[in-house]
Each structure stands twice: as C-alpha cells, then as structure tokens.
Design an enzyme around this catalytic site. Structure first.
Site, PDB file in Angstrom:
ATOM      1  N   ARG A  72     -13.784   4.977 -17.750  1.00  0.00           N
ATOM      2  CA  ARG A  72     -13.519   6.287 -17.112  1.00  0.00           C
ATOM      3  C   ARG A  72     -13.564   7.409 -18.149  1.00  0.00           C
ATOM      4  NH1 ARG A  72      -8.661   8.216 -16.419  1.00  0.00           N
ATOM      5  NH2 ARG A  72      -7.655   6.232 -15.930  1.00  0.00           N
ATOM      6  N   TYR A  90     -25.317  24.151  -0.337  1.00  0.00           N
ATOM      7  CA  TYR A  90     -25.065  22.886   0.352  1.00  0.00           C
ATOM      8  C   TYR A  90     -23.736  23.001   1.114  1.00  0.00           C
ATOM      9  CZ  TYR A  90     -24.125  17.912   0.989  1.00  0.00           C
ATOM     10  OH  TYR A  90     -23.829  16.691   1.524  1.00  0.00           O
ATOM     11  N   ASP A 115     -26.203  25.473  -9.548  1.00  0.00           N
ATOM     12  CA  ASP A 115     -26.547  24.148  -9.030  1.00  0.00           C
ATOM     13  C   ASP A 115     -28.076  24.077  -9.061  1.00  0.00           C
ATOM     14  OD1 ASP A 115     -27.257  21.995  -7.418  1.00  0.00           O
ATOM     15  OD2 ASP A 115     -25.516  22.218  -6.117  1.00  0.00           O
ATOM     16  N   LYS A 129     -30.621  13.313  -6.152  1.00  0.00           N
ATOM     17  CA  LYS A 129     -31.852  13.915  -5.645  1.00  0.00           C
ATOM     18  C   LYS A 129     -33.014  13.722  -6.628  1.00  0.00           C
ATOM     19  CE  LYS A 129     -29.205  14.983  -2.226  1.00  0.00           C
ATOM     20  NZ  LYS A 129     -27.889  15.184  -2.678  1.00  0.00           N
TER      21      LYS A 129
HETATM   22  N1  LCS Z   1     -25.847  20.286  -4.441  1.00  0.00           N
HETATM   23  C1  LCS Z   1     -26.921  20.330  -3.638  1.00  0.00           C
HETATM   24  C2  LCS Z   1     -27.896  21.469  -3.785  1.00  0.00           C
HETATM   25  C3  LCS Z   1     -27.108  19.345  -2.690  1.00  0.00           C
HETATM   26  O1  LCS Z   1     -28.203  19.417  -1.916  1.00  0.00           O
HETATM   27  C4  LCS Z   1     -26.162  18.287  -2.572  1.00  0.00           C
HETATM   28  C5  LCS Z   1     -26.320  17.218  -1.581  1.00  0.00           C
HETATM   29  C6  LCS Z   1     -25.048  18.284  -3.416  1.00  0.00           C
HETATM   30  C7  LCS Z   1     -24.936  19.298  -4.355  1.00  0.00           C
HETATM   31  C8  LCS Z   1     -24.013  17.213  -3.364  1.00  0.00           C
HETATM   32  O2  LCS Z   1     -24.491  16.085  -3.978  1.00  0.00           O
HETATM   33  P1  LCS Z   1     -24.005  14.581  -3.646  1.00  0.00           P
HETATM   34  O3  LCS Z   1     -22.515  14.614  -3.722  1.00  0.00           O
HETATM   35  O4  LCS Z   1     -24.470  14.273  -2.256  1.00  0.00           O
HETATM   36  O5  LCS Z   1     -24.625  13.767  -4.703  1.00  0.00           O
HETATM   37  N2  LCS Z   1     -27.250  17.515  -0.582  1.00  0.00           N
HETATM   38  C9  LCS Z   1     -27.509  16.802   0.457  1.00  0.00           C
HETATM   39  C10 LCS Z   1     -28.413  17.224   1.437  1.00  0.00           C
HETATM   40  O6  LCS Z   1     -28.962  18.330   1.479  1.00  0.00           O
HETATM   41  N3  LCS Z   1     -28.559  16.272   2.330  1.00  0.00           N
HETATM   42  O7  LCS Z   1     -27.730  15.187   2.063  1.00  0.00           O
HETATM   43  C11 LCS Z   1     -27.020  15.463   0.836  1.00  0.00           C
END
Ligand code: LCS
Length: 404
Positions: A61, A114, A186, A211
């Site tokens: 951790r 998001y 982001d 992603k």
């Molecule tokens: N930032 C962006 C721009 C995102 O598109 C997402 C997830 C996150 C942060 C969060 O990331 P995660 O915790 O899921 O790794 N976006 C998603 C979307 O547009 N569709 O499903 C997840």
C-alpha cells in the site's frame, strides 16, 4: 524519476522504455512483485525504513517496485516529477481533491466532466465543507468570473467528457495561479501521446488508466502526476491513508499497454477523423462533435494544444434519442458499453449511462443533451466500423419510413 538512458529520445521510444530499469536477472520485461509485504533484514533496518532513513520497500500500500515502474513511466511521458498509481481514475480524483482542500475551500470545475467527478464534489467533498461551482471552462471569461478568493483548485477535463469542448490549459493555469489556485487537468481523453498539460502550465495531471493508457479494456486504474517532491509526498500520505492504490498485476498490465500507446493513439486519431467526416455528411445525423472537424467550436485551440484530435466522437441523430436508441441497439461490431479508450469501438448514451448520476439540470448546464451519443473509436479497420454504422443507420432510416 528521470531515466537518463531515454531522456533525449522521442515520445514513441519513451513509450517502449519508460519506467524500465535494469533488474536482477536482466529480464527485458520487469518482473511482477506480487507481494503484499517485504521482509526486513533486522528490526533495526525495519525501523530505518519506517523512519525514512533508508530507501526500500515495506508494504505494497505504501510502495511496490512493479507499481513504481508504472508510476515512473507515466511521469516520464507527462514530463512530471513522479506518479502515484491509484486503484481507479476516481481514486486518483478523490486523492487529489482530498489532499488539496479543507472545509471552507472552493473548487471551480468544468461543467462537462465525467459524471461521477461532479457527484464526488457534490456529495463527499460537500459533506466535508468544500464547495464546488461549475462553469463552461472553454470560455475563459467564465473561468475568470468563477475563481473566488477561496478557490483552491481549478479542475478541468479537456476535451471534456462527453461534450468534447476544449479548455485552454495555458490560459486557465495563468488565471488560477494569479489567485494561488492549483490547476488540475484530467488528461484521460487525450493521453500524454497527444497532450501534456504540465508543459502548458498545469500543476497536476491525472488519468483514468482504465482508458487509453492501458488501452485493452481489462484493467481499472488511475494515476496522478505531480511536478515536485513536496506535492508528491503530500499526495503519497493521503493515498496511503485513503488506501486507493493500484495493485502490482494491474500495474504490470498497464505498463505493458503503454508500450503501444503511440501507435494506438495514431490509429484512434486516423479512424476517428474518417468516421467523424462520414457522420458529418450523413443525412440522418444532425450534429457531430470531434476536435478534428473544422466545425468544432474550439478547433483552432485544439490545433495549438494537442498533437492529434483523439479517439472520441459525439453526435446527435436528426431523429433525436429514439433514433439514437435504434442505432445503438443495431450496431454489431461496435459494442454498446461504457468506458472508452480501448482497442475496440464502443458506443453509449451519456444521459442514461455515464452522466446519469449528475442529474438532468447539471447535464443541461454542461451541454449534455438527451440525444447525445458517444463513440469511443477503436483501432479496427475503419471500413469495418463504417460498414457497421451504415447497416445500423439503415435500420434507423427504415424505422422512420415505417413510422412515416
Ligand atoms: N476521468 C474521465 C475523463 C473518465 O472518463 C473516467 C471514467 C474517470 C475519470 C474515472 O475513471 P475510473 O475510475 O472509471 O477508472 N469514464 C468512464 C466513462 O466515460 N464511461 O465509463 C467510465
């Protein structure tokens, strides 16, 4: 951490080599240290490690070599000092917000981000006394007016999810700095292959590793990249306390994925440009938003700010949400699923899916209409994607004819 062997190489080469140090047996691919804890040589050594008087690993951790390799890799690609691997993109966002704000502070956030990012600000952060306002950060005047004396963070996604509006990282960072606020970007939608916010003046960059960086839709992870040692230590403390760290195996997978980041992003961009142009000419499509189209409201800014227009497209059908539903239910090769940035093409409906949790009023404010369809363009042969869209659009046309 800078790897001197690759410090003067191109981004493509860095993708292949960043974060990879010589290891014990000369393995070209570093091993996965799938361990939760590390043995001390003596009580005295354990104490020294805990006191920070000796470098080494204690407990996963806190730090792990496989995770650190990924952290160094992304830090190198973003041009930052160090990375902090997180359990998800949301864990990265939470760690940044929780570290930089206290009760009474204010966060100015893009109105199109998001969905769960706004939900986090409006629920958990709000519960602890942090206020958030949302403005269209593609409009600098709104940013200027939105920054208050107690603003600690200006938080942007660019291009924003899902509207793909582009915010000017350089100018926003200057505005934030004047008020001693920190600019957090982001960079999930672009990846460092196309956009490096720290070079443009931002203070902190974060990603959903889930992603484009991983690129293969088989890992959930996140990362924060910072510019200096103090911020790094501060975030490391919070992350260790909140506990939202990425594990060694997922770190290994993401690090492997990054080796092909450059060529994947090139293909995502090429395919998206062809598809966006195809959709823009189609009679059943009312509006297409893609940063590579001249019709994009911030097309010129995009040309200056990023090295390619990315793999995300949004569009509205002339027949509204009903037509969009038929389209999304009719695609065969493109898959109806949330998430993005993988090698496979995905399609989804933000208002009822990724941005449902933020509520209709906030969606309207952020330009997220009920009829918006979001497309994450994969690296398949572009003709196959277009053929699939074509057969689905023919179904929409037929349905309209029957209704008429
Ligand atoms: N930032 C962006 C721009 C995102 O598109 C997402 C997830 C996150 C942060 C969060 O990331 P995660 O915790 O899921 O790794 N976006 C998603 C979307 O547009 N569709 O499903 C997840």
């Amino acid at each position: 951490m800078k790897n001197m062997k690759i410090s003067n190489t191109s981004f493509d080469t860095k993708c292949v080599h960043a974060g990879i140090e010589d290891n014990e047996f000369g393995a070209v691919v570093p091993p996965i240290y799938q361990t939760s804890t590390f043995k001390f040589q003596s009580v005295q050594q354990g104490a020294k490690l805990f006191a920070g008087e000796e470098k080494g690993y204690i407990y996963t951790r806190m730090a792990n070599p496989t995770v650190e390799a990924l952290e160094n890799c992304v830090a190198e690609l973003e041009g930052g000092y160090k990375g902090l691997g997180c359990a998800s993109g949301m864990a990265a966002i939470h760690t940044v917000l929780a570290t930089l704000t206290s009760a009474g502070d204010h966060v100015l956030c893009s109105s199109a981000v998001y969905g769960p990012t706004t939900t986090l600000l409006n629920t958990i952060l709000k519960k602890f006394g942090v206020d958030a306002d949302y403005v269209d950060t593609s409009n600098l005047e709104e940013v200027r007016r939105g920054i208050k004396p107690n603003t600690k963070i200006v938080y942007i996604e660019t291009p924003g999810n899902p509207t793909l509006y582009i915010s000017d990282i350089k100018e926003i960072s200057k505005l934030a700095k004047k008020q001693n606020a920190v600019t957090v970007v982001d960079n999930t939608f672009m990846s460092p292959a196309l956009q490096r916010p720290l070079e443009l003046g931002a203070d902190i960059v974060l990603h959903s590793l889930t992603k484009f960086l991983n690129g293969h839709a088989d890992v959930v992870g996140g990362i924060i990249v910072v510019k200096d040692e103090d911020t790094y230590k501060n975030f490391r403390r919070t992350l260790n306390q909140l506990g939202g760290v990425i594990d060694p195996f997922n770190s290994f997978l993401v690090h492997r994925g990054i080796k092909t980041l450059s060529i994947r992003m090139q293909r995502h961009c090429e395919n998206s440009q062809v598809i966006a142009e195809y959709l823009e000419k189609h009679s059943l499509i009312k509006k297409v938003v893609y940063p590579g189209l001249k019709s994009h409201p911030q097309y010129e800014l995009g040309l200056k700010q990023h090295d390619g227009h990315g793999g995300m497209i949004t569009f509205e059908m002339a027949g509204g949400f009903e037509a969009g539903q038929i389209l999304m239910n009719s695609v065969k090769l493109c898959q109806l699923a949330v998430s993005l940035g993988g090698v496979e093409t995905l399609i989804q409906h933000p208002a009822s899916m990724t941005h449902f949790s933020m509520g209709k009023a906030a969606r309207v404010m952020g330009g997220i209409t009920e009829g918006l369809v979001r497309f994450s363009v994969g690296i398949e042969n572009v003709n196959d994607i277009i053929n699939d869209l074509e057969q689905a659009l023919q179904k929409v046309e037929k349905a309209n004819l029957q209704e008429g």
